[in-house]
Design a protein around this motif. Sequence first.
Motif, short mmCIF file in Angstrom:
data_model
loop_
_atom_site.label_atom_id
_atom_site.label_comp_id
_atom_site.label_asym_id
_atom_site.label_seq_id
_atom_site.Cartn_x
_atom_site.Cartn_y
_atom_site.Cartn_z
N ALA A 1 0.83 -1.21 0.00
CA ALA A 1 0.00 0.00 0.00
C ALA A 1 0.86 1.26 0.00
O ALA A 1 0.63 2.18 -0.78
CB ALA A 1 -0.92 -0.01 1.22
N GLY A 2 1.87 1.28 0.86
CA GLY A 2 2.71 2.48 0.95
C GLY A 2 3.59 2.69 -0.27
O GLY A 2 3.72 3.80 -0.77
N MET A 3 4.19 1.61 -0.79
CA MET A 3 5.13 1.74 -1.90
C MET A 3 4.43 2.15 -3.19
O MET A 3 4.90 3.03 -3.91
CB MET A 3 5.88 0.42 -2.10
N PHE A 4 3.30 1.53 -3.49
CA PHE A 4 2.56 1.90 -4.70
C PHE A 4 2.11 3.36 -4.62
O PHE A 4 2.11 4.08 -5.61
CB PHE A 4 1.35 0.98 -4.88
N GLY A 5 1.71 3.80 -3.41
CA GLY A 5 1.28 5.18 -3.23
C GLY A 5 2.40 6.17 -3.49
O GLY A 5 2.20 7.21 -4.14
N VAL A 6 3.59 5.85 -3.00
CA VAL A 6 4.73 6.74 -3.21
C VAL A 6 5.02 6.89 -4.70
O VAL A 6 5.22 7.99 -5.21
CB VAL A 6 5.99 6.21 -2.48
N PHE A 7 5.07 5.77 -5.42
CA PHE A 7 5.34 5.83 -6.85
C PHE A 7 4.34 6.72 -7.57
O PHE A 7 4.69 7.54 -8.42
CB PHE A 7 5.30 4.42 -7.45
N LEU A 8 3.04 6.57 -7.25
CA LEU A 8 2.01 7.32 -7.95
C LEU A 8 2.11 8.82 -7.67
O LEU A 8 2.18 9.64 -8.59
CB LEU A 8 0.63 6.80 -7.54
N PHE A 9 2.12 9.19 -6.40
CA PHE A 9 2.03 10.61 -6.06
C PHE A 9 3.34 11.35 -6.28
O PHE A 9 3.33 12.51 -6.68
CB PHE A 9 1.55 10.77 -4.61
N LEU A 10 4.45 10.69 -6.05
CA LEU A 10 5.72 11.36 -6.30
C LEU A 10 5.95 11.56 -7.80
O LEU A 10 6.55 12.55 -8.22
CB LEU A 10 6.88 10.57 -5.68
N THR A 11 5.46 10.63 -8.61
CA THR A 11 5.54 10.80 -10.07
C THR A 11 4.81 12.07 -10.49
O THR A 11 5.34 12.88 -11.28
CB THR A 11 4.93 9.58 -10.78
N TYR A 12 3.60 12.28 -9.99
CA TYR A 12 2.84 13.48 -10.35
C TYR A 12 3.50 14.74 -9.80
O TYR A 12 3.54 15.78 -10.46
CB TYR A 12 1.40 13.36 -9.85
N LEU B 1 -3.73 26.32 -7.90
CA LEU B 1 -3.78 24.92 -8.32
C LEU B 1 -2.52 24.17 -7.91
O LEU B 1 -2.58 23.00 -7.50
CB LEU B 1 -3.97 24.84 -9.84
N ALA B 2 -1.38 24.83 -8.05
CA ALA B 2 -0.12 24.19 -7.68
C ALA B 2 -0.08 23.88 -6.19
O ALA B 2 0.34 22.79 -5.77
CB ALA B 2 1.06 25.08 -8.07
N GLN B 3 -0.53 24.84 -5.38
CA GLN B 3 -0.57 24.62 -3.93
C GLN B 3 -1.58 23.54 -3.55
O GLN B 3 -1.36 22.75 -2.62
CB GLN B 3 -0.89 25.93 -3.20
N ALA B 4 -2.69 23.50 -4.29
CA ALA B 4 -3.69 22.47 -4.03
C ALA B 4 -3.10 21.09 -4.30
O ALA B 4 -3.34 20.13 -3.55
CB ALA B 4 -4.92 22.70 -4.90
N GLY B 5 -2.33 20.98 -5.38
CA GLY B 5 -1.66 19.72 -5.69
C GLY B 5 -0.73 19.30 -4.57
O GLY B 5 -0.72 18.12 -4.16
N LEU B 6 0.05 20.24 -4.04
CA LEU B 6 0.96 19.94 -2.93
C LEU B 6 0.19 19.46 -1.71
O LEU B 6 0.64 18.56 -0.99
CB LEU B 6 1.78 21.19 -2.58
N GLU B 7 -0.98 20.07 -1.47
CA GLU B 7 -1.81 19.66 -0.34
C GLU B 7 -2.26 18.20 -0.49
O GLU B 7 -2.25 17.43 0.47
CB GLU B 7 -3.03 20.57 -0.24
N GLY B 8 -2.62 17.83 -1.73
CA GLY B 8 -3.03 16.46 -1.99
C GLY B 8 -1.90 15.47 -1.79
O GLY B 8 -2.08 14.40 -1.16
N TYR B 9 -0.71 15.80 -2.31
CA TYR B 9 0.44 14.90 -2.17
C TYR B 9 0.82 14.74 -0.70
O TYR B 9 1.10 13.63 -0.22
CB TYR B 9 1.64 15.43 -2.95
N SER B 10 0.83 15.86 0.03
CA SER B 10 1.20 15.83 1.44
C SER B 10 0.23 14.95 2.24
O SER B 10 0.66 14.18 3.11
CB SER B 10 1.20 17.26 2.01
N THR B 11 -1.05 15.06 1.92
CA THR B 11 -2.05 14.22 2.60
C THR B 11 -1.77 12.74 2.36
O THR B 11 -1.84 11.92 3.29
CB THR B 11 -3.46 14.57 2.09
N ALA B 12 -1.42 12.39 1.12
CA ALA B 12 -1.11 10.99 0.79
C ALA B 12 0.11 10.51 1.57
O ALA B 12 0.13 9.37 2.08
CB ALA B 12 -0.87 10.84 -0.70
#
Length: 502
Positions: free
Chosen positions: A296-307, A455-466
């Motif tokens: 769960a953690g590893m797949f999540g890192v790959f997805l969100f860090l890629t974006y 929008l950029a800050q919103a994206g950061l908020e989403g990644y940080s939450t993940a």
Amino acid sequence: MPHTSADTPATATVSTLPPPAAPPRHRWWILAVIGLAQLMVVLDATIVNIALPSAQKDLGFSDGDRQWVVTAYALAFGSLLLLGGRIADLFGRKMTFLIGLIGFAGASAVGGAATSFDMLIVARAAQGLFGALLAPAALSLLTTTFTDARERAKAFGVYGAIAGAGGAIGLLLGGVLTEYLDWRWTLYVNLVFAALAFVGGVMLLQRTTRDKTATIDLPGAVLVGGGLFCLVYGFSNAESHDWSSPATWGFLGAGAILLATFTWWQTRSTHPLLPLRVLLDRNRGASFISILIIGAGMFGVFLFLTYYLQQSLSYTPVKTGLAFLPMVAGLMIASALASTVLIPRFGPKPVVPLGMGIAAAGMVWLTGLDLNSGYATDIMPPLIVAGLGLGLVMAPAMSLATAGVGAEDAGVASAAVNTMQQVGGSLGTALLNTLSTTAVTNYLEGKNPKDPMVLAQAGLEGYSTAYWWSAAFFAAGLVISVLLYRRGIPAGDPDAAPVVHM
């Protein structure tokens, strides 16, 4: 992988069959064919990640839907692996292997030619389905081809190295293909792998005797597949219909009921997909849970860090793939250290929780990334820390998940390891993506959604939450592993270590 154990007694009772089927001068060519097929299956867990931003732009799907490109493959693959092993026993390994190759290649061609999001998702699910046929057949063929203990150890070492490095190769190859050709080539490239493996398989592999006593637990397969799908869909539904939606909790409740029914059915079935005795040992149970959390953690890192790297920092796909290499290197170093030094000396009880804690720390560190973060100073250090933590958990958990099982359960225990990792990835990606997109929506309330900085800050908020939730997963894993793992050094069989699909 499924039904290694079924092959062992068969090999013992018809010991004169394997040598004619695989002459010594062909054995290593057969390993090359099987390794190529294994690489193709493993690549597809990560190769599409790097291409996701480009695919999303081309096909126009939403942030809430993007996780299905990853989840459709992992869910189909993970939930059908146990069934795939039984099919290989029933219809013959060579036939199952070749059909898996053809189906995987066909699904990849459809995915590469996708003109809509739905077409891409169906193709990814079909890849997972045929991968679940291909992977257990490949491992069974490897087991029966290499009957000498020393040669088998070398063959499994090569096979395991391919499985371990496949994730990193996928990230790099995905970047190169996306940047210099097109995102569609991350799927089309499978046709090359499949064609080479198919020709080699037809020429080198011999038909194996079908196990006429093998039966397929269809009710079990339907229950576990349906239950996992309902859980993943329920988490995903929360993104588009909110957590208060009856549909969200309806799917989650249905998933829980189906999986509970599957557990009950495994105690009644004559030929269960997953005998519960495999899970009930404390060390093995702790290992399966640890693998689920790591997935769960590893797949999540790959997805969100890629974006984050491509959308927030404008990295190219190739640069994005290269950015993950320190994490993979840390994972491999820590895995080797845990296997050869730490577990033999201290046992799993201190090592696995330590790894969970280090991985959680790496996730918390990643929450500080912003639009001005530098790679060497801000991104690489937490990636290395996360990789080290993951490595300390993965090696002992994967080894101990099959340690001490009876010969009749060795194959299904290995299959369950792969299943747990893929299912963890499916559930984690669905949940993290929902939490991330919800955080983005909440951040944009009352703000101008057309402002690029907003929008950029919103994206950061989403990644940080993940990342925070990933850290919470690992913190829970720390507590569970402390409570469940037994003290002392386990007496395991190193040859029983499973091959796991990254």
